[in-house]
Design a protein around this motif. Structure first.
Motif, PDB file in Angstrom:
ATOM      1  N   SER A  41       0.866  -1.190   0.000  1.00 60.87           N
ATOM      2  CA  SER A  41       0.000   0.000   0.000  1.00 60.87           C
ATOM      3  C   SER A  41       0.896   1.232   0.000  1.00 60.87           C
ATOM      4  N   ALA A  42       0.276   2.368  -0.101  1.00 66.00           N
ATOM      5  CA  ALA A  42       1.023   3.629  -0.040  1.00 66.00           C
ATOM      6  C   ALA A  42       1.508   3.865   1.390  1.00 66.00           C
ATOM      7  N   THR A  47      -2.278   8.269   0.793  1.00 59.14           N
ATOM      8  CA  THR A  47      -3.477   8.345  -0.050  1.00 59.14           C
ATOM      9  C   THR A  47      -4.395   9.473   0.413  1.00 59.14           C
ATOM     10  N   GLU A  74       1.280   4.201  -4.176  1.00 57.63           N
ATOM     11  CA  GLU A  74       1.770   2.820  -4.172  1.00 57.63           C
ATOM     12  C   GLU A  74       3.029   2.670  -5.030  1.00 57.63           C
ATOM     13  N   PHE A 136      -3.557  -1.691  -5.487  1.00 57.12           N
ATOM     14  CA  PHE A 136      -4.662  -0.721  -5.549  1.00 57.12           C
ATOM     15  C   PHE A 136      -4.889  -0.145  -6.940  1.00 57.12           C
ATOM     16  N   ARG A 150     -10.765   2.403  -1.817  1.00 58.44           N
ATOM     17  CA  ARG A 150      -9.930   2.453  -0.621  1.00 58.44           C
ATOM     18  C   ARG A 150      -9.689   1.060  -0.069  1.00 58.44           C
ATOM     19  N   GLY A 151      -8.454   0.818   0.326  1.00 61.94           N
ATOM     20  CA  GLY A 151      -8.098  -0.494   0.870  1.00 61.94           C
ATOM     21  C   GLY A 151      -7.878  -1.550  -0.198  1.00 61.94           C
ATOM     22  N   GLY A 152      -7.853  -1.125  -1.456  1.00 65.00           N
ATOM     23  CA  GLY A 152      -7.856  -2.079  -2.575  1.00 65.00           C
ATOM     24  C   GLY A 152      -6.592  -2.907  -2.772  1.00 65.00           C
ATOM     25  N   SER A 153      -5.521  -2.576  -2.048  1.00 67.25           N
ATOM     26  CA  SER A 153      -4.298  -3.362  -2.225  1.00 67.25           C
ATOM     27  C   SER A 153      -4.491  -4.822  -1.807  1.00 67.25           C
TER      28      SER A 153
END
Ligand code: ASP
Ligand code: MG
Length: 399
Positions: A41-42, A47, A74, A136, A150-153
């Protein structure tokens, strides 16, 4: 020894020191013989910071450009991690969604992964590299950058694991899945394993441990997901197809305070109007959850439903096309209280026990929805903690 896809959340890569620690961990694991694919994630709140920047320019930033902007978070963390590994003398390479041809739908900000090309990734693994992937993100059919929400990683990680048949480990700042949020219930139990369906319900209900789409995907491909801490050796939880012969009716409780209830009064009970309204809301991909409707009086009904608070503005624009201001009321003082358990499929009377418990303890139930393995009640926010404690005790899921 096989291929492992790991994912590290934003808080695990929030500083250079942490990125270096993860680099060490990955090298150790690689030395033990595993082939490593790592989704990141970032860094920290990147983000959010990027979203804020965009909002300094526009209150509703162009969605295509916003995705291009957000994807950079990311890209930063993935390239830094690959750099850190190389600096320690090991082979590594980072890839963006674009480079891995992670094909998605074109709805910016909420894109779904259609497919991905695993060749480049496998090639790099064959060359002995630790492969780092920017989570993500993907590209749509036009080649434009998309993000997964959001949270897509998590979903990136699971998609990769499914595609290459790897095992999947999600590292985060919680040490596993609990029977209830330990911040809200002191005696919450850590679960060794939890069924996909249960986790899916819990995730969509506000137990924000993982992106719910990642669990759907894992379930579809039957890939177990390990969730645990990125540091130390405390055992986490496996999300999998754990069918036991006997199980408690309830596995977990989740509550969420992110929703608002909207009531529309005296709506013409003409089915077309109501279905048009809900269709228009669905077209905007606004997530309506609980719905209840009164029985018609003089061809008029009241309809209540809940939506995420942050979608209120968008939803109101649609509602106002169908009803006038005086017909609309809001209730922000709600907690969505849910119990989840695969055991409910074979146990009856769970809802009755909960309603009895609530009525004995003066907890008002404002709305109810159920699925085969879940019961959700909208209750007053001030009753949240009391309800969790009572139900956990009643169903034996606390210490
Ligand atoms: N960085 C993105 C977010 O904060 C995606 C992710 O963390 O999974 O939502
Ligand atoms: Mg995140």
């Amino acid at each position: 020894m096989g291929i492992v896809v790991q994912k590290y959340g934003g808080s695990s890569v929030s500083t250079i020191e942490k990125i270096q620690e993860i680099a060490e961990r990955l090298i150790k694991r690689k030395e033990n013989g595993d082939s490593m694919v790592v989704v990141v994630s970032a860094m920290g709140d990147t983000t959010d910071d990027l979203i804020n920047l965009a909002h300094e320019i526009s209150s509703s930033p162009d969605k295509r450009e916003l995705d291009a902007l957000l994807s950079t978070g990311e890209i930063i963390s993935s390239s830094l991690l690959a750099m850190a590994i190389k600096e320690k003398g090991y082979e590594s390479v980072s890839y963006t969604g674009y480079q891995l041809k992670i094909q998605t739908t074109d709805n910016h900000g909420k894109a779904l992964i259609k497919d991905l090309d695993e060749n480049r990734l496998k090639e790099s693994l064959k060359e002995g590299k630790i492969v780092i992937v920017a989570g993500f993100q993907g590209i749509d059919s036009e080649g434009d950058i998309t993000t997964l929400g959001r949270g897509g990683s998590d979903t990136t990680a699971v998609a990769l694991a499914c595609k290459i048949g790897a095992s999947c480990e999600i590292y985060t700042d919680v040490d596993g899945i609990y029977s209830a949020d330990p911040r809200k219930l002191k005696g919450a139990l850590k679960l060794d394993s939890i069924h996909y369906e249960e986790m899916l319900e819990l995730a969509s209900l506000g137990a924000q441990v993982m992106h719910s789409r990642s669990i759907e995907l894992a379930s579809k491909y039957d890939i177990p997901i390990y969730v645990g801490l990125s540091t130390g050796d405390i055992r986490g939880t496996l999300i999998m197809n754990n069918m036991y012969m006997e199980s408690k009716p309830i596995t977990g409780i989740a509550t969420s305070n992110e929703d608002i209830a909207i009531t529309l009064k005296d709506i013409n009970s003409n089915v077309n109007i109501i279905s048009n309204l809900f269709n228009s809301i669905a077209e905007e991909k606004i997530n309506i959850d609980m719905i209840s409707q009164t029985s018609p009086v003089d061809d008029k009904v009241n309809i209540s439903f809940t939506i995420p608070k942050d979608e209120l503005e968008e939803c109101m624009e649609i509602i106002k096309v169908y009803v006038n201001d005086t017909q609309i009321t809001f209730d922000e003082d709600i907690t969505k209280f849910s119990v989840v358990g695969i055991g409910m499929k074979t146990t009856s009377g769970v809802a009755a026990r909960i309603f009895k418990l609530f009525s004995d303890n003066d907890i008002e139930v404002k709305m109810v929805t159920t699925s085969e393995i879940r019961i959700t009640c909208a209750i007053k926010r001030s009753d949240e903690l009391k309800a969790i404690k009572l139900v956990a005790k009643e169903f034996d899921i606390s210490k």
